[in-house]
Design a protein around this motif. Structure first.
Motif, PDB file in Angstrom:
ATOM      1  N   TYR A 100     -48.621  50.433   6.589  1.00 20.33           N
ATOM      2  CA  TYR A 100     -48.714  49.165   7.315  1.00 20.33           C
ATOM      3  C   TYR A 100     -50.169  48.774   7.540  1.00 20.33           C
ATOM      4  O   TYR A 100     -51.060  49.614   7.667  1.00 20.33           O
ATOM      5  N   PHE A 101     -50.381  47.465   7.599  1.00 20.94           N
ATOM      6  CA  PHE A 101     -51.720  46.920   7.800  1.00 20.94           C
ATOM      7  C   PHE A 101     -51.662  45.856   8.894  1.00 20.94           C
ATOM      8  O   PHE A 101     -50.754  45.017   8.877  1.00 20.94           O
ATOM      9  N   PRO A 102     -52.640  45.841   9.808  1.00 19.99           N
ATOM     10  CA  PRO A 102     -53.732  46.801   9.924  1.00 19.99           C
ATOM     11  C   PRO A 102     -53.235  48.181  10.338  1.00 19.99           C
ATOM     12  O   PRO A 102     -52.129  48.313  10.869  1.00 19.99           O
ATOM     13  N   GLY A 103     -54.058  49.210  10.107  1.00 14.64           N
ATOM     14  CA  GLY A 103     -53.609  50.578  10.294  1.00 14.64           C
ATOM     15  C   GLY A 103     -54.496  51.383  11.216  1.00 14.64           C
ATOM     16  O   GLY A 103     -55.534  50.927  11.678  1.00 14.64           O
ATOM     17  N   LEU A 104     -54.077  52.625  11.461  1.00 14.15           N
ATOM     18  CA  LEU A 104     -54.731  53.532  12.404  1.00 14.15           C
ATOM     19  C   LEU A 104     -54.960  52.855  13.756  1.00 14.15           C
ATOM     20  O   LEU A 104     -56.084  52.665  14.204  1.00 14.15           O
ATOM     21  N   ARG A 124     -59.676  46.033   7.595  1.00 10.11           N
ATOM     22  CA  ARG A 124     -60.236  45.164   6.565  1.00 10.11           C
ATOM     23  C   ARG A 124     -59.603  45.491   5.215  1.00 10.11           C
ATOM     24  O   ARG A 124     -59.584  46.667   4.804  1.00 10.11           O
ATOM     25  N   PRO A 125     -59.068  44.489   4.513  1.00 12.06           N
ATOM     26  CA  PRO A 125     -58.547  44.754   3.173  1.00 12.06           C
ATOM     27  C   PRO A 125     -59.630  45.378   2.306  1.00 12.06           C
ATOM     28  O   PRO A 125     -60.782  44.971   2.335  1.00 12.06           O
ATOM     29  N   GLY A 126     -59.271  46.394   1.571  1.00 10.39           N
ATOM     30  CA  GLY A 126     -60.236  47.067   0.716  1.00 10.39           C
ATOM     31  C   GLY A 126     -60.793  48.349   1.306  1.00 10.39           C
ATOM     32  O   GLY A 126     -61.433  49.125   0.587  1.00 10.39           O
ATOM     33  N   MET A 127     -60.603  48.586   2.616  1.00  8.01           N
ATOM     34  CA  MET A 127     -61.074  49.845   3.191  1.00  8.01           C
ATOM     35  C   MET A 127     -60.358  51.031   2.553  1.00  8.01           C
ATOM     36  O   MET A 127     -60.965  52.074   2.272  1.00  8.01           O
ATOM     37  N   ALA A 413     -51.993  45.761   2.746  1.00 14.72           N
ATOM     38  CA  ALA A 413     -53.021  44.786   3.095  1.00 14.72           C
ATOM     39  C   ALA A 413     -52.824  43.499   2.298  1.00 14.72           C
ATOM     40  O   ALA A 413     -52.637  43.542   1.080  1.00 14.72           O
ATOM     41  N   PRO A 414     -52.866  42.346   2.955  1.00  6.75           N
ATOM     42  CA  PRO A 414     -52.672  41.081   2.243  1.00  6.75           C
ATOM     43  C   PRO A 414     -53.789  40.828   1.228  1.00  6.75           C
ATOM     44  O   PRO A 414     -54.971  40.986   1.532  1.00  6.75           O
ATOM     45  N   GLU A 415     -53.399  40.425   0.028  1.00  7.01           N
ATOM     46  CA  GLU A 415     -54.363  40.028  -0.995  1.00  7.01           C
ATOM     47  C   GLU A 415     -54.668  38.542  -0.907  1.00  7.01           C
ATOM     48  O   GLU A 415     -55.735  38.096  -1.326  1.00  7.01           O
TER      49      GLU A 415
END
Length: 580
Positions: A100-104, A124-127, A413-415
């Motif tokens: 799931y995103f966002p995570g942690l 952040r997408p890409g992390m 994460a959404p693209e």
């Protein structure tokens, strides 16, 4: 078509998004614009949701509690693998998020009972590359959060997406750094331990020479640079197999070290995250061992107790301990509330219990003691915070007047940005992905926090010639879900479809259980409702005369129980849109 760049300030959506259409667009303008675009460029029709309601009805909360008691779980819903720390009189929790995103997610409290989300360490997408992993079994899991010399650190694993890593921040609210990859560390469940100007990393990995039986594991430790996290020593095994080695324990994991007086206490989980889950403890006067097990292990377990009441708490383990500023000790750990002996919907949740010291050893519960749903509060000042996570039976209503709140999450994460909110509407533009293709479907979801609940929404489609289906979804994974959706047929009539996917061998896209032509046209709203009562699920709709009508009642809800396919997250309730 006009565009607006919108930066979301909420902790759940801390990234910039490209929003289609002006914020001032009305529903009719969106409909006209989307219909025109669809004619000109085959853009899929949007789904328009005007509200979302959720009401929990779990029976264990009906007994009531006093002002001096708290409800367990303290974090209801899919918040597993809790890790806790204290900085002066502030407490922080971090938890697994899988795909799931966002995570942690990182939570803050001052009384150990009331918690508010302050950040997501993966925001952040890409992390992390979680796009291709099984989001219900892999991804981000097994974190530990620590504070040392003015810096907050979270060590975690990204299973099938890079391995073990650490993120850091000057404040628990973030921003958190990009992952620092621990490329020379295998296994999972990394744990940071600091003492003075030195640092160590503990983790689960295979024993020397490999496992001697299924799920045979070991706990390892190595010294690291406390700033760069570079390895300074060779790995050293401190526990092999587990507590009672003659019983061949399985899945020794989730290590935590505590220094109390002259001893180092090592707490680990055993038995796997199911009905045999348990917590055991060891101690040594030397950090590197040898470690002796507590003769009365486990210090926490519900294994072996009979299942004789619904929503009984079980599968307890993966604990972390914390000492309060008053010198009291408490433990957080995961557990589940099962509506049958094995089945549950809300996922692995976070619980809180006091720790007693018996003959020099920490004990959470005796092995014959049932886990209670309510307990006396810790001796700490009550913490009141905006946005504190709700517990017990509660109701929420989101009318989408502002951006999505912290309780909404995405699958991976959404693209692209395929949703927008404002002026009482959530608008979802199908992104072309199916619900079961293993990528990111157009679903905005939140954790189910009860085994007994009702969820409702109002939905309409922005054009009568749409091939878009939209509505409510209960989603455990891309292989297990229910959808209650609205779609327009070739005559422009509104049609309700109830679908179910019940495993990898079921129909791709889900089997149609019920299809009903409503006989209406245009963009009038239809209210959709799902009621889950443990193992029973029912679906309703309302339009026209305003009287709720059943579409299917007393269905089997067990397909979204995580135990049915060994998923590590609970089911989610969400709003979706998908192109036919």
């Amino acid at each position: 078509m006009s565009f607006l760049i919108k930066c979301c300030a909420g902790a759940a959506l801390a990234f910039c998004s490209l929003v289609v259409a002006n914020c001032s667009d009305t529903k009719s303008e969106i409909a006209a614009k989307t219909s025109s675009d669809a004619e000109d460029s085959n853009v899929e029709t949007a789904a328009i949701f005007e509200r979302f309601e959720y009401e929990g009805r779990d029976p264990e909360y009906l007994i009531g509690k006093s002002e001096n008691e708290y409800w367990n779980p303290i974090l209801p819903g899919s918040y597993p693998d809790p890790t806790i720390m204290r900085v002066e009189d502030d407490y922080y929790l971090a938890l697994s998020s899988f795909g799931y995103f966002p995570g942690l997610p990182v939570f803050h409290s001052k009384d150990l009972v009331n918690w508010s989300l302050v950040s997501n360490a993966i925001d952040r997408p890409g992390m992390l590359d979680i796009d291709s992993v099984s989001f219900s079994r892999r991804g981000v899991w097994g974190p530990t959060i620590e504070y040392h010399n003015g810096r907050y650190s979270i060590a975690s694993a990204c299973s099938d997406c890079g391995g073990n890593f650490i993120v850091t921040a000057d404040r628990p609210e973030g921003p958190w750094s990009d992952p620092i990859w621990l490329t020379d560390v295998g296994g999972f469940d990394p744990m940071l331990y600091f003492e003075g100007d030195k640092g160590w990393l503990l983790y689960h990995a295979d024993p020397p020479g490999g496992p001697q039986y299924k799920a045979h594991g070991a706990i390892w430790i190595q010294e690291i640079d406390p700033v760069s996290f570079d390895r300074l020593s060779e790995p050293h095994m401190i526990v092999d197999r587990g507590s009672n080695v003659e019983e061949e324990p399985i899945y020794v994991e989730g290590p935590h070290i505590y220094k109390v007086d002259d001893y180092y206490f090592l707490s680990i989980a055993e038995g796997g995250t199911g009905l045999q889950h348990r917590q055991v403890v060891f101690r040594s006067k030397d950090l590197l061992g040898p470690y002796e097990p507590y003769e009365n292990n486990p210090i926490l377990s519900q294994a072996g107790l009979p299942f004789d009441q619904p929503n009984r708490i079980t599968t307890t383990g993966h604990a972390d301990l914390v000492e309060t500023q008053n010198g009291d000790w408490w433990a957080v750990f995961l557990g589940t509330r099962n509506y049958t002996e094995k089945d549950y919907s809300a996922g692995r949740e976070t619980y809180l219990m006091p720790v007693s010291w018996e003959t020099g050893w920490p004990v959470i519960m005796s092995n014959d003691q049932r886990m209670p749903h309510k307990m006396p509060k810790p001796d700490l000042p009550e913490f009141v915070a905006d946005g504190a996570l709700l517990r017990g039976n509660f109701e929420i209503k989101d009318e989408f007047d502002t951006e999505l709140g912290d309780d909404w999450v995405f699958i991976r994460a959404p693209e692209t940005t395929w949703w927008e909110t404002g002026e009482g509407e959530l608008i979802i533009h199908p992104n072309g992905e199916r619900l079961d293709n293993g990528r990111q479907p157009s679903i905005v979801s939140r954790r189910i926090q009860h085994n007994f609940f009702t969820a409702k929404t109002e939905v309409s489609l922005s054009a009568s010639n749409s091939e878009t289906e939209a509505g409510l979804v209960i989603y455990k994974s891309n292989l297990a879900y229910f959808t209650l959706g609205l779609v327009n047929n070739e005559l422009g009539q509104a049609v309700l479809r109830l679908r179910e996917r019940a495993g990898k061998d079921d129909v791709v896209g889900g089997r149609v259980l019920v299809e009903k032509v409503l006989g209406k046209t245009g963009d009038d709203n239809v209210e959709l409702s799902i009621e889950m009562d443990g193992a029973i699920i029912s679906f309703f709709y309302t339009y026209g005369d305003g009287v709720p009508q059943p579409l299917l009642v007393n269905g089997d809800a067990s397909i979204v129980s995580p135990i049915r396919s060994w998923d590590f997250i609970g089911a989610m309730i969400g709003l979706y849109a998908a192109a036919e």
